[in-house]
Design a protein around this motif. Structure first.
Motif, short mmCIF file in Angstrom:
data_model
loop_
_atom_site.label_atom_id
_atom_site.label_comp_id
_atom_site.label_asym_id
_atom_site.label_seq_id
_atom_site.Cartn_x
_atom_site.Cartn_y
_atom_site.Cartn_z
N LEU A 109 -8.10 -0.75 1.25
CA LEU A 109 -8.18 -1.08 -0.18
C LEU A 109 -9.56 -0.75 -0.71
CD1 LEU A 109 -7.05 -2.30 -2.78
CD2 LEU A 109 -7.63 -4.57 -1.89
N GLN A 110 -9.61 0.11 -1.72
CA GLN A 110 -10.88 0.48 -2.34
C GLN A 110 -10.66 0.79 -3.81
OE1 GLN A 110 -12.48 4.30 -1.51
NE2 GLN A 110 -14.56 3.76 -2.03
N ALA A 111 -11.49 0.18 -4.64
CA ALA A 111 -11.48 0.44 -6.08
C ALA A 111 -10.07 0.33 -6.66
CB ALA A 111 -12.06 1.83 -6.36
N GLY A 112 -9.34 -0.68 -6.22
CA GLY A 112 -8.02 -0.92 -6.78
C GLY A 112 -6.91 -0.07 -6.21
N LYS A 113 -7.19 0.80 -5.26
CA LYS A 113 -6.16 1.64 -4.66
C LYS A 113 -5.97 1.24 -3.21
CE LYS A 113 -4.75 6.38 -3.67
NZ LYS A 113 -5.10 7.82 -3.75
N LEU A 114 -4.75 0.83 -2.87
CA LEU A 114 -4.40 0.45 -1.50
C LEU A 114 -3.67 1.62 -0.86
CD1 LEU A 114 -4.27 -1.76 0.69
CD2 LEU A 114 -2.11 -2.50 -0.32
N SER A 115 -4.20 2.11 0.26
CA SER A 115 -3.62 3.28 0.93
C SER A 115 -3.15 2.89 2.32
CB SER A 115 -4.66 4.40 1.04
OG SER A 115 -5.13 4.79 -0.24
N TRP A 116 -1.93 3.30 2.65
CA TRP A 116 -1.38 3.06 3.98
C TRP A 116 -1.22 4.37 4.72
CZ3 TRP A 116 3.34 4.79 6.06
CH2 TRP A 116 3.68 4.25 7.31
N THR A 117 -1.56 4.36 6.01
CA THR A 117 -1.39 5.52 6.87
C THR A 117 -0.57 5.10 8.08
OG1 THR A 117 -3.53 6.40 6.18
CG2 THR A 117 -2.54 7.35 8.16
N THR A 118 0.40 5.90 8.44
CA THR A 118 1.29 5.56 9.55
C THR A 118 0.53 5.51 10.87
OG1 THR A 118 3.34 6.22 10.65
CG2 THR A 118 1.85 7.98 10.02
N PRO A 119 0.97 4.67 11.82
CA PRO A 119 0.31 4.66 13.13
C PRO A 119 0.49 6.00 13.83
CG PRO A 119 2.32 3.33 13.15
CD PRO A 119 2.04 3.66 11.72
N ALA A 120 -0.51 6.38 14.62
CA ALA A 120 -0.50 7.69 15.26
C ALA A 120 0.69 7.87 16.19
CB ALA A 120 -1.81 7.89 16.03
N GLU A 142 6.34 1.49 -1.22
CA GLU A 142 7.33 2.43 -0.71
C GLU A 142 6.61 3.62 -0.10
OE1 GLU A 142 10.53 1.94 -0.58
OE2 GLU A 142 10.48 0.03 -1.69
N SER A 143 6.95 3.95 1.13
CA SER A 143 6.27 5.06 1.81
C SER A 143 7.03 6.36 1.59
CB SER A 143 6.16 4.78 3.30
OG SER A 143 7.41 4.96 3.91
N ASN A 144 6.30 7.46 1.77
CA ASN A 144 6.94 8.77 1.71
C ASN A 144 6.98 9.40 3.10
OD1 ASN A 144 4.32 9.46 2.21
ND2 ASN A 144 3.96 10.48 0.25
N GLY A 145 6.95 8.57 4.10
CA GLY A 145 7.01 9.05 5.48
C GLY A 145 5.77 8.67 6.25
N SER A 146 4.67 9.35 5.98
CA SER A 146 3.45 9.12 6.75
C SER A 146 2.36 8.39 5.97
CB SER A 146 2.88 10.45 7.25
OG SER A 146 2.54 11.29 6.15
N SER A 147 2.57 8.18 4.67
CA SER A 147 1.54 7.52 3.87
C SER A 147 2.19 6.85 2.66
CB SER A 147 0.47 8.53 3.41
OG SER A 147 1.06 9.52 2.57
N ALA A 148 1.41 6.01 2.01
CA ALA A 148 1.86 5.34 0.79
C ALA A 148 0.62 4.83 0.07
CB ALA A 148 2.81 4.19 1.10
N SER A 149 0.75 4.62 -1.23
CA SER A 149 -0.37 4.08 -2.00
C SER A 149 0.17 3.11 -3.04
CB SER A 149 -1.18 5.19 -2.67
OG SER A 149 -0.38 5.90 -3.60
N TYR A 150 -0.72 2.21 -3.47
CA TYR A 150 -0.33 1.17 -4.41
C TYR A 150 -1.58 0.78 -5.20
CZ TYR A 150 1.18 -3.44 -6.09
OH TYR A 150 1.48 -4.52 -6.87
N VAL A 151 -1.45 0.62 -6.50
CA VAL A 151 -2.58 0.27 -7.36
C VAL A 151 -2.63 -1.24 -7.53
CG1 VAL A 151 -3.61 0.49 -9.65
CG2 VAL A 151 -2.51 2.47 -8.57
N GLY A 179 -15.66 -7.20 -16.40
CA GLY A 179 -14.47 -7.71 -15.72
C GLY A 179 -13.73 -6.68 -14.92
N LEU A 180 -14.40 -5.59 -14.49
CA LEU A 180 -13.71 -4.51 -13.80
C LEU A 180 -13.45 -4.83 -12.34
CD1 LEU A 180 -12.59 -1.63 -14.07
CD2 LEU A 180 -14.83 -0.78 -13.37
N VAL A 181 -14.37 -5.52 -11.68
CA VAL A 181 -14.20 -5.81 -10.25
C VAL A 181 -13.90 -7.28 -10.01
CG1 VAL A 181 -15.71 -3.93 -9.55
CG2 VAL A 181 -16.68 -6.18 -9.93
N GLY A 182 -13.54 -8.01 -11.02
CA GLY A 182 -13.29 -9.43 -10.82
C GLY A 182 -14.59 -10.19 -10.86
N PRO A 183 -14.54 -11.51 -10.99
CA PRO A 183 -15.75 -12.30 -11.16
C PRO A 183 -16.69 -12.25 -9.97
CG PRO A 183 -13.77 -13.65 -11.51
CD PRO A 183 -13.32 -12.31 -11.05
N ASP A 184 -16.14 -12.48 -8.74
CA ASP A 184 -17.02 -12.53 -7.57
C ASP A 184 -16.18 -12.35 -6.32
OD1 ASP A 184 -18.95 -12.89 -5.70
OD2 ASP A 184 -19.19 -15.03 -6.02
#
Length: 784
Positions: A360-371, A394-403, A547-552
């Protein structure tokens, strides 16, 4: 000293640890709060992947991993079995290697054996062991791990005695050293390291303590053969894990002794080899059982292991270890039958399914399939820190992303549901935004006071610019006093080219980033960021204000850590919209008049002077390459001006001292125009921009462009509302045209960039539109 007490020692800022088994409750109840309470915040733990997945499946994911410390799944052909704790301070270090896992039993239940090596200005020769251990850590960190390079970089920045691009893995084979660090190396296994360390000292007796054994005692046979089959004494607990006594028939001069009394009613988990030589006692302690996988290592499809070799005067070792009387408890042959039980260390439960990685970085959550995944995943269910279900990916096979919106509950872990119905072990989310803040080493003196100023600021003010100037001056002093020792990531494959972190032009950066995204790969996420740099701290400060990154990001977890260990370290209270309104009500009563006092006019002219100083700075840099720190500076000035700008109509607060128009030149639309002219006029700042291959650099560019567009449109709206400001309309329109063209070019590539730009624009609307009484929301819309 009890093992867990060592974690409370002060003077360390970073900790790197390895373990086979990991007990999250025990670790987060004992070592973790002790380390944090003593000022050690940069914490990374490597644990065996299979054991970690098993623990997550049985007990759930850790509460603080991925947000307040980094937990890495490590792989080895057999098991990832080393138990190392390396504590690093500015002028001191402690390297402990032993048998204790980071579990409740390892930390306080079992009878364990720990050896340590210390570094201080008086023992500088020991720095080589720490450097070698860092190289060992790096070898087992997955190549796609995005936080470890930053964790290592932070440790080295605050420990000049460790800075070395080429960590020396070479083992000392001379056989004369009193001290050696042992671990599995590609070129030499642990058994051969033991033999090389002993050298040419003739061997008289071998004494072994090991809780686990091979079925056929192959590890013991190889060790004895390498030492030319000396008399061998095996020290075991008669009522513990057992011993394959039938296999002893093939080994001569070998005896068993019961050391249950020395275990003091605790499980004897220590691993110890004492070799009595003619001239010395040779002591080897660590994670290695006396088994083939432990002694022969990964090259023989065995384990990753670590230990310490120590040479002491002849006859001194057993006395120092409290084992001098072990011969009083010999086990005779008729007792051996009682010891035929399970005697191999193994993963007992059915292996849990690995779920890959979640970043998770800058509001984007990225998933990568196990090797090693063979099943196509269907969905990833996300959960918050309390185990409540959030969204599904929802994945597209080997990766997925979510905001993940800044206002939404941040997910803490996920569980992958595969197409065949199988469920993965919980997957801990590595939250790079959290780690960037929570793991910063504590600062002292002037820099800490300046950092506190930014962290604790809730309103835009010119003091931020002065703070930025002072922090940059301190950084320049630091750069001037020390050579560039930026660590370089190294590949595990000997024939693979290591990634480089050279500075790129912005055009080259965009091309490389676009190419990586087209291939579905991440590009430089946090590879080389200085998250405690002046520009980074200022960027976070400005984002927090809108208010872009939340309060703390630290607040909630810090409260829990405080409760665990009564920890004394700084936290920042979150700011809510209600807090902002109530604060204004207390300190800024609205004025019914639009006239300024002499004091307010003097303050307004300071803003004018700040803009003039920025123009002078830009002129001096006109023929030079610049970094995103210049864009953060421009953004700070514009955000400060907007915060002190008077509305287009109606009353205003005492802090709003910059009018829509004045002939004296400190009217806010004019100041905004002068600032924008430096970067979007005849000189285009983006053409001179150089960046590191790091996603946070692009975030700063997008934040800078979003505020520039918003401020330009707001200034244009303001001058259109005031008949005396007509002379500013033409220049602002030309600036807006140039700014829009550059912005559209940059945002035309990736949808994620357009979404982030739009999100910032919306936050700026919420922060300033009503305050300035703009007739409509300014939020800038961009074309795909």
């Amino acid at each position: 000293m009890k093992y867990f007490e060592a974690f409370g020692e002060g003077g360390f800022h970073s900790a790197f640890m390895t373990t086979y088994a990991f007990g999250s409750l025990a670790f987060e109840d004992i070592p973790f709060p002790k380390l944090r309470g003593a000022g050690c915040r940069n914490i990374t733990v490597l644990a065996d992947r299979g054991m970690l997945n098993q623990a997550f499946s049985e007990f759930g994911p850790p509460r603080f991993a991925g947000t307040s410390y980094h937990l890495i799944k490590a792989d080895a052909p057999g098991a990832f079995h080393p138990k190392i704790t390396m504590l690093i301070g500015e002028t001191k270090g402690r390297l402990t290697v032993g048998s204790a896992n980071l579990t409740a039993l390892g930390l306080g239940g079992n009878k364990e054996q720990i050896a340590s090596i210390s570094y201080s200005p008086e023992t500088q020769e020991n720095a080589k062991f720490f450097k070698s251990a860092l190289g060992y850590f790096r070898r087992y960190v997955p190549l796609d791990d995005q936080w470890f390079p930053i964790s290592l970089q932070r440790a080295l920045r605050f420990a000049s005695w460790l800075r070395d691009d080429n960590f020396d893995h070479t083992f000392d084979r001379a056989g004369t050293a009193e001290l050696n660090l042992l671990f599995d190396r590609p070129e030499i296994n642990c058994l051969d390291q033991i033999i090389a360390s002993i050298g040419d000292d003739p061997i008289e007796r071998l004494v072994i303590v090991s809780p686990y054994w091979d079925v056929r005692l192959e590890g013991l046979a190889r060790l004895r053969a390498a030492l030319e089959n000396p008399i061998t004494d095996i020290l075991i607990e008669s009522d513990a894990n057992g011993f394959p006594s039938a296999a002893l028939s093939g080994l001569s001069d070998t005896s068993l002794f019961d050391v249950s009394a020395h275990a003091e009613s605790r499980f004897l988990h220590a691993k110890l080899i004492v070799v009595h030589g003619e001239r010395w006692d040779h002591v080897i302690s660590g994670s290695m059982n006396c088994t083939f996988p432990a002694l022969m290592g990964p090259a023989a499809h065995g384990n990753a292991e670590a230990g310490i070799y120590k040479r002491v005067p002849r006859g001194a070792a057993l006395e120092a270890l409290g084992l001098a009387d072990y011969k009083d408890a010999r086990i005779e042959g008729d007792q051996l039958a009682e010891l035929q039980q399970s005697f191999e260390e193994a993963k007992e439960a059915e292996p849990s399914i690995d779920g890959g990685t979640l970043i998770l970085q800058a509001g984007k959550l990225s998933w990568t399939t196990p090797a090693a995944s063979s099943a196509a995943p269907a969905t990833i269910q996300l959960y918050d820190r309390d185990g409540l279900a959030l969204a599904e990916m929802e994945s597209n096979g080997s990766s997925a992303s979510y905001v993940v919106s800044p206002d939404a509950q941040r997910p803490k872990y996920g569980i992958v549901a595969f197409a065949d119905g199988a469920m993965s072990a919980p997957v801990q989310i590595v939250d790079l935004d959290y780690l960037a803040v929570t793991t910063l080493p504590a600062q002292r003196g002037r820099k800490r006071r300046l950092m506190d100023t930014l962290v604790e600021s809730i309103h835009e003010d010119l003091v931020l610019i002065e703070t930025l100037n002072q922090l940059e001056a301190l950084e320049e002093e630091d750069r001037a006093s020390q050579p560039d020792q930026t660590p370089r990531a190294k590949s595990q494959a000997p024939d693979a080219a290591p990634p480089t972190y050279e500075v790129l032009s912005y055009d080259d950066f965009i091309r490389a980033r676009t190419h990586a995204n087209a291939q579905g790969k991440s590009f430089g996420l946090y590879l080389n960021s200085r998250h405690d740099s002046a520009a980074s701290l200022m960027s976070v400060c400005l984002n927090q204000m809108i208010g872009l990154v939340g309060p703390d990001l630290r607040g909630m977890e810090d409260e829990d850590i405080d409760a665990l260990g009564a920890i004394d370290f700084r936290t920042t209270e979150p700011q809510s919209a209600d807090d902002d309104r109530s604060g204004n009500a207390r300190t800024e009563r609205a004025s019914p008049t639009r006239s300024l006092s002499a004091q307010s006019r003097a303050t307004a002219k300071k803003f004018q002077e700040a803009v003039t100083a920025f123009e002078t700075r830009c002129k001096a840099l006109s023929e030079k390459k610049i970094t995103t720190s210049e864009m953060v500076r421009l953004r700070a000035l514009m955000q400060i001006i907007l915060s002190h700008a008077q509305p287009l109509s109606g009353s205003f607060s005492p802090s709003q001292i910059l009018p829509v128009y004045t002939a004296e030149g400190y009217d806010w639309p004019r100041l905004i125009g002068r600032l924008l002219l430096q970067h979007f006029g005849a000189t285009r700042a983006l053409q001179s921009l150089t960046v590191e291959p790091d996603e946070s650099e692009q975030q700063r560019v997008l934040e800078y462009l979003a505020l520039s567009n918003w401020a330009a449109k707001a200034a244009q709206t303001a001058v259109l509302s005031h008949k005396k400001a007509g002379a500013l309309r033409g220049p602002l329109e030309r600036l807006i045209a140039a700014l829009t063209a550059q912005t559209q070019t940059i945002l035309s590539v990736l949808e994620d960039d357009r979404a982030y730009f739009g999100e910032i624009s919306g936050k700026l609307d919420a922060r300033f539109a009503d305050r300035l009484r703009l007739p409509m929301k300014v939020g800038v819309h961009v074309r795909p």
